[in-house]
Write a protein that holds these residues in place. Structure first.
Motif, PDB file in Angstrom:
ATOM      1  N   LYS A 242       8.196 -15.298 -14.146  1.00  0.00           N
ATOM      2  CA  LYS A 242       8.957 -15.884 -13.177  1.00  0.00           C
ATOM      3  C   LYS A 242       9.782 -14.667 -12.587  1.00  0.00           C
ATOM      4  O   LYS A 242       9.807 -14.737 -11.302  1.00  0.00           O
ATOM      5  CB  LYS A 242       9.878 -16.853 -13.797  1.00  0.00           C
ATOM      6  CG  LYS A 242       9.052 -18.310 -14.088  1.00  0.00           C
ATOM      7  CD  LYS A 242       9.872 -19.355 -14.624  1.00  0.00           C
ATOM      8  CE  LYS A 242       9.146 -20.435 -14.992  1.00  0.00           C
ATOM      9  NZ  LYS A 242      10.129 -21.489 -15.673  1.00  0.00           N
ATOM     10  N   SER A 243      10.395 -14.072 -13.258  1.00  0.00           N
ATOM     11  CA  SER A 243      11.312 -12.930 -12.786  1.00  0.00           C
ATOM     12  C   SER A 243      10.516 -11.834 -11.906  1.00  0.00           C
ATOM     13  O   SER A 243      10.879 -11.564 -10.749  1.00  0.00           O
ATOM     14  CB  SER A 243      11.968 -12.128 -13.914  1.00  0.00           C
ATOM     15  OG  SER A 243      12.633 -12.974 -14.391  1.00  0.00           O
ATOM     16  N   VAL A 244       9.371 -11.524 -12.438  1.00  0.00           N
ATOM     17  CA  VAL A 244       8.320 -10.607 -11.691  1.00  0.00           C
ATOM     18  C   VAL A 244       7.986 -11.329 -10.251  1.00  0.00           C
ATOM     19  O   VAL A 244       7.767 -10.674  -9.333  1.00  0.00           O
ATOM     20  CB  VAL A 244       7.155 -10.240 -12.413  1.00  0.00           C
ATOM     21  CG1 VAL A 244       6.168  -9.406 -11.624  1.00  0.00           C
ATOM     22  CG2 VAL A 244       7.645  -9.411 -13.747  1.00  0.00           C
ATOM     23  N   GLU A 245       7.693 -12.645 -10.395  1.00  0.00           N
ATOM     24  CA  GLU A 245       7.062 -13.340  -9.263  1.00  0.00           C
ATOM     25  C   GLU A 245       8.323 -13.291  -8.248  1.00  0.00           C
ATOM     26  O   GLU A 245       7.994 -13.333  -6.889  1.00  0.00           O
ATOM     27  CB  GLU A 245       6.729 -14.786  -9.855  1.00  0.00           C
ATOM     28  CG  GLU A 245       5.352 -14.752 -10.323  1.00  0.00           C
ATOM     29  CD  GLU A 245       4.862 -16.203 -10.968  1.00  0.00           C
ATOM     30  OE1 GLU A 245       3.808 -16.329 -11.143  1.00  0.00           O
ATOM     31  OE2 GLU A 245       5.879 -17.055 -11.046  1.00  0.00           O
ATOM     32  N   VAL A 246       9.588 -13.560  -8.531  1.00  0.00           N
ATOM     33  CA  VAL A 246      10.616 -13.521  -7.469  1.00  0.00           C
ATOM     34  C   VAL A 246      10.783 -12.181  -6.918  1.00  0.00           C
ATOM     35  O   VAL A 246      10.894 -12.207  -5.745  1.00  0.00           O
ATOM     36  CB  VAL A 246      11.861 -14.001  -8.426  1.00  0.00           C
ATOM     37  CG1 VAL A 246      13.075 -13.592  -7.440  1.00  0.00           C
ATOM     38  CG2 VAL A 246      11.877 -15.224  -8.664  1.00  0.00           C
ATOM     39  N   LEU A 247      10.801 -11.077  -7.875  1.00  0.00           N
ATOM     40  CA  LEU A 247      10.625  -9.902  -7.071  1.00  0.00           C
ATOM     41  C   LEU A 247       9.517  -9.653  -6.242  1.00  0.00           C
ATOM     42  O   LEU A 247       9.626  -9.183  -5.075  1.00  0.00           O
ATOM     43  CB  LEU A 247      10.652  -8.790  -7.952  1.00  0.00           C
ATOM     44  CG  LEU A 247      11.792  -8.645  -9.204  1.00  0.00           C
ATOM     45  CD1 LEU A 247      11.557  -7.766 -10.402  1.00  0.00           C
ATOM     46  CD2 LEU A 247      13.026  -8.005  -8.358  1.00  0.00           C
ATOM     47  N   TYR A 248       8.234  -9.926  -6.376  1.00  0.00           N
ATOM     48  CA  TYR A 248       7.171  -9.823  -5.643  1.00  0.00           C
ATOM     49  C   TYR A 248       7.495 -10.487  -4.392  1.00  0.00           C
ATOM     50  O   TYR A 248       7.077 -10.125  -3.140  1.00  0.00           O
ATOM     51  CB  TYR A 248       5.708 -10.557  -6.451  1.00  0.00           C
ATOM     52  CG  TYR A 248       4.672 -10.137  -5.621  1.00  0.00           C
ATOM     53  CD1 TYR A 248       4.402  -9.178  -5.112  1.00  0.00           C
ATOM     54  CD2 TYR A 248       3.569 -11.209  -5.797  1.00  0.00           C
ATOM     55  CE1 TYR A 248       3.139  -8.981  -4.158  1.00  0.00           C
ATOM     56  CE2 TYR A 248       2.372 -10.952  -5.291  1.00  0.00           C
ATOM     57  CZ  TYR A 248       2.106  -9.837  -4.441  1.00  0.00           C
ATOM     58  OH  TYR A 248       0.776  -9.538  -3.834  1.00  0.00           O
ATOM     59  N   GLU A 249       7.672 -11.809  -4.508  1.00  0.00           N
ATOM     60  CA  GLU A 249       8.248 -12.677  -3.301  1.00  0.00           C
ATOM     61  C   GLU A 249       9.094 -12.384  -2.437  1.00  0.00           C
ATOM     62  O   GLU A 249       9.136 -12.060  -1.340  1.00  0.00           O
ATOM     63  CB  GLU A 249       8.577 -13.957  -3.905  1.00  0.00           C
ATOM     64  CG  GLU A 249       8.867 -15.040  -2.550  1.00  0.00           C
ATOM     65  CD  GLU A 249       9.244 -16.446  -2.968  1.00  0.00           C
ATOM     66  OE1 GLU A 249       9.854 -17.094  -2.338  1.00  0.00           O
ATOM     67  OE2 GLU A 249       8.966 -16.492  -4.234  1.00  0.00           O
ATOM     68  N   SER A 250      10.241 -11.619  -3.005  1.00  0.00           N
ATOM     69  CA  SER A 250      11.593 -10.993  -2.312  1.00  0.00           C
ATOM     70  C   SER A 250      11.113  -9.791  -1.523  1.00  0.00           C
ATOM     71  O   SER A 250      11.527  -9.819  -0.493  1.00  0.00           O
ATOM     72  CB  SER A 250      12.620 -10.976  -3.295  1.00  0.00           C
ATOM     73  OG  SER A 250      12.899 -12.272  -3.919  1.00  0.00           O
TER      74      SER A 250
END
Length: 283
Positions: A242-250
């Motif tokens: 979830k954290s990596v996905e937030v970084l990817y999206e951001s």
């Protein structure tokens, strides 16, 4: 005591650690979750953790029964009405956090500060769904909370110097120091750590080395206490994803693209320590 009663929202790994640390330092804790099963598991984890703390700290005067007696386990968010400070520890999912903050904002006194214990979600975004954005601050605790002396404090766009001062006093009452950083996705610690872990997963996926050898390189060559994949298992692979996905999206940057192996393991329920199996086995 300035913060006599502290609300802790979310009784997962981090919420339990925060609740334990607070209760050990004399605070009354209201630990809230939406599931009785989660609260039951939290009680059991606290008992185990407090026994371990005494074994690892033989000179400690911590009385497990006394510490547990300071924690109220509840499903009722209204119990937060008496809280002098709130630490939120729910999953790294914006939809969940948004609902929680709208709810507690209507319950807690206007002067109460909300601390967002998050790995990557924007503190400014959290503040925007409350009526007190100036009193919302990031407070990124490290796991295991009672054993880690430093906390990453994140200043949102509207967070005031007075709120930073309040957060500093609050953490001092838990026996912790803080480093203040600005509100960008991942902040400092996870912007570096999540990339490291994700790249280590790619190394396993590509057959460059196995998890044991990757972690051993970091422990023996760089004197890290844990390798990146053992750290991922400790945090929880679902939280890592979830954290990596937030970084990817951001950032919209391919360097944050989650490793397919990480996604596959989470889908398979191989979440690390909490499931008994991740990159290493804990059975």
């Amino acid at each position: 005591m300035e913060f006599a009663t502290v609300g802790v929202v979310g009784a997962g790994v981090m919420g339990v650690g925060v609740a334990q640390n607070l209760a050990q330092t004399g605070h009354r804790v209201v630990l809230v979750d939406v599931s009785e099963a989660v609260l039951d598991r939290a009680r059991a984890e606290l008992r185990t953790s407090l026994r371990s703390f005494r074994l690892l700290n033989p000179g400690s005067r911590v009385d497990p029964a006394e510490v547990l007696g300071r924690i109220e386990f509840t499903l009722d968010y209204q119990r937060l009405a008496d809280a002098d400070f709130v630490v939120e520890n729910t999953t790294e999912d914006w939809a969940v956090k948004e609902e929680v903050y709208r709810r507690i904002d209507a319950i807690c006194r206007p002067e109460v500060v909300f601390a967002v214990n998050t790995s990557a979600i924007s503190i400014t975004r959290v503040g925007s769904v409350t009526g007190r954005p100036e009193r919302v601050v990031g407070m990124h605790f490290m796991n295991p909370v009672p054993m880690k002396p430093m906390v990453e404090v994140i200043r949102g766009y509207h967070t005031t110097p007075e709120t930073i001062d309040t957060a500093t006093r609050f953490l001092a009452g838990m026996g912790k120091e803080r480093i203040v950083v600005e509100d960008v996705p991942g902040f400092v610690s996870n912007r570096v750590l999540m990339l490291t872990i994700n790249e280590a997963v790619f190394l396993v996926q590509d057959g460059v080395a196995n998890a044991e050898d990757i972690d051993r390189i970091f422990r023996t060559c760089f004197d890290h206490k844990m390798g990146p994949l053992a750290t991922a298992d400790l945090i929880g692979l679902d939280t890592i994803l979830k954290s990596v996905e937030v970084l990817y999206e951001s950032f919209n940057d391919d360097k944050y693209r989650p490793a397919p192996l990480l996604k596959k393991m989470v889908a398979a329920g191989l979440l690390g320590r909490k499931s008994g199996q991740g990159f290493h086995s804990y059975h």
